[in-house]
Each structure stands twice: as structure tokens, then as C-alpha cells.
Design an enzyme around this catalytic site. Sequence first.
Site, PDB file in Angstrom:
ATOM      1  N   ASP A 243      -1.462  -0.824   5.970  1.00  0.00           N
ATOM      2  CA  ASP A 243      -1.647  -0.196   7.277  1.00  0.00           C
ATOM      3  C   ASP A 243      -3.104  -0.127   7.708  1.00  0.00           C
ATOM      4  OD1 ASP A 243      -2.581   3.073   6.913  1.00  0.00           O
ATOM      5  OD2 ASP A 243      -2.003   1.934   5.147  1.00  0.00           O
TER       6      ASP A 243
ATOM      7  N   ASP B 156      -0.254   5.169   0.871  1.00  0.00           N
ATOM      8  CA  ASP B 156      -0.551   6.130   1.940  1.00  0.00           C
ATOM      9  C   ASP B 156      -0.658   5.415   3.284  1.00  0.00           C
ATOM     10  OD1 ASP B 156      -0.738   7.825  -0.186  1.00  0.00           O
ATOM     11  OD2 ASP B 156      -2.853   8.285   0.044  1.00  0.00           O
TER      12      ASP B 156
ATOM     13  N   ASP C  55       0.868  -1.171   0.000  1.00  0.00           N
ATOM     14  CA  ASP C  55       0.000   0.000   0.000  1.00  0.00           C
ATOM     15  C   ASP C  55       0.913   1.232   0.000  1.00  0.00           C
ATOM     16  OD1 ASP C  55      -2.421   1.602   0.472  1.00  0.00           O
ATOM     17  OD2 ASP C  55      -1.596   1.850   2.477  1.00  0.00           O
TER      18      ASP C  55
END
Length: 226
Positions: free
Chosen positions: A176, A15, A13
Site C-alpha cells: 500500500d 499494515d 505487506d
Amino acid sequence: MAHFTDIRALAFDLDGTLIDSAPGLAAAIDRTLEALSLRPAGVERVSTWIGNGADVMMERALTWSLERAPQPEEQRDARALFDTFYAQTVEAGSTLFPQVVDTLEKLRQHQLPMAIVTNKPTPFVAPLLESLGIADYFDLIIGGDDVVVKKPHPAAIFLVLGKFGLIPGELLFVGDSRNDILAAQGAGCPCVGMTFGYNYGEPIASSNPDLILDNFNELLPAIGRR
């Protein structure tokens, strides 16, 4: 610590995993809201809206500021403004998390193919990676406009598996948020959850990733590389 001994590639991922992009996103959202004569949200609140792509993030911002669901034309106008403002703030408002570059460099030395899988609008992704000096580490970039359905759907991860010629157990996905973990689980891939990103104010442990890490460089021992 769990070890992923069959890993032949990694996907990340963007961001909240590789970069702290909340300041740039918050600046663009607040400029959008202010242009619409609405109250700004601030970076702390905006960080809880990140993860489902720009349309959903802008819908959350409008719903909060209007105190009601936005009308379709309000959503459309706000998204257009956001794109304009984010183009001006994306690079200045984004920084790499600690140890990202060193870890990516060591992973590349082990000749592990790497991909980006993000819900961020595709036109912003490659220029941002270039501006941060990490574009060359990635063999494949999949943005939010490159698949019909975004994470948490596993479509983008299936695309990585196909491009790299891997079976699910050979691709480690690192993210995240619950969207990342759900996407990896839906594709049958092992996954790592980072604690320092944006997960709607929830602990990443609640999504049950295979491994939880507090520091980015802990990836190396997790896959048996140093």
C-alpha cells in the site's frame, strides 16, 4: 485490468494492506508521548508515519512533538515505552480490511504459497496474525527484525524468492505504500498497489505499481483466479 499469468506465489505487506493497524499504533504512540510529557499526535497524523518500521515511526513522532530532532537517548527511551504500550494495544487496535479473509481463502484453494513481508517488529507479527485468524494462510513470515535492511530495500523479497524457489517474475508483491512498490521493483517482481492504506498522504499511483486496486478481492481476477 492487468493480468499476472506467471504468478506462482504472493507476498503481502501487513499494515495498510491486510490490516488497519493505525488505531493501535496511534494509541501506543500517544501513550508514549504522554508518558514523556509530550503532546499526543492522534490517529490521522500517525497514519502518515507508518511504513518504515518502529524506530523511524517513533523518530517521526518525537520530531513532531518536540519540534526538533530527538537525541539518541530520547529515541531509545521512547522506543522502549512504545514497545511496552504497543504490546497492550496491537490486537485491540487492529482490524482486517474488507474481503481479506475471503480472498486469502480463495488464494489458498488455488494452492498458491503466500508470505508476509512487513517492517513491523517481528515479535508483534505472528501473535497479531493469530489474533485476527489469518496466521494459517501464510507459509512464510518476514518481520522487520528478520533482515538487515527493511523495505524499501528488496532484501526481504529476495528472501521470499529464495525460500519459495522462485524467479522474480513468479512472485506478486501486494502493498500500500511507496516502500512496498520500491522493494518489489528493486527485486524485479511485479507489484500491486492498494489505494486504501497508508502512503504518507501520497497517492499510490505516484510510485508506479504494475496495477492499482481499490478493493482487496480484485486480486483474484488480476491473477486469473476466481
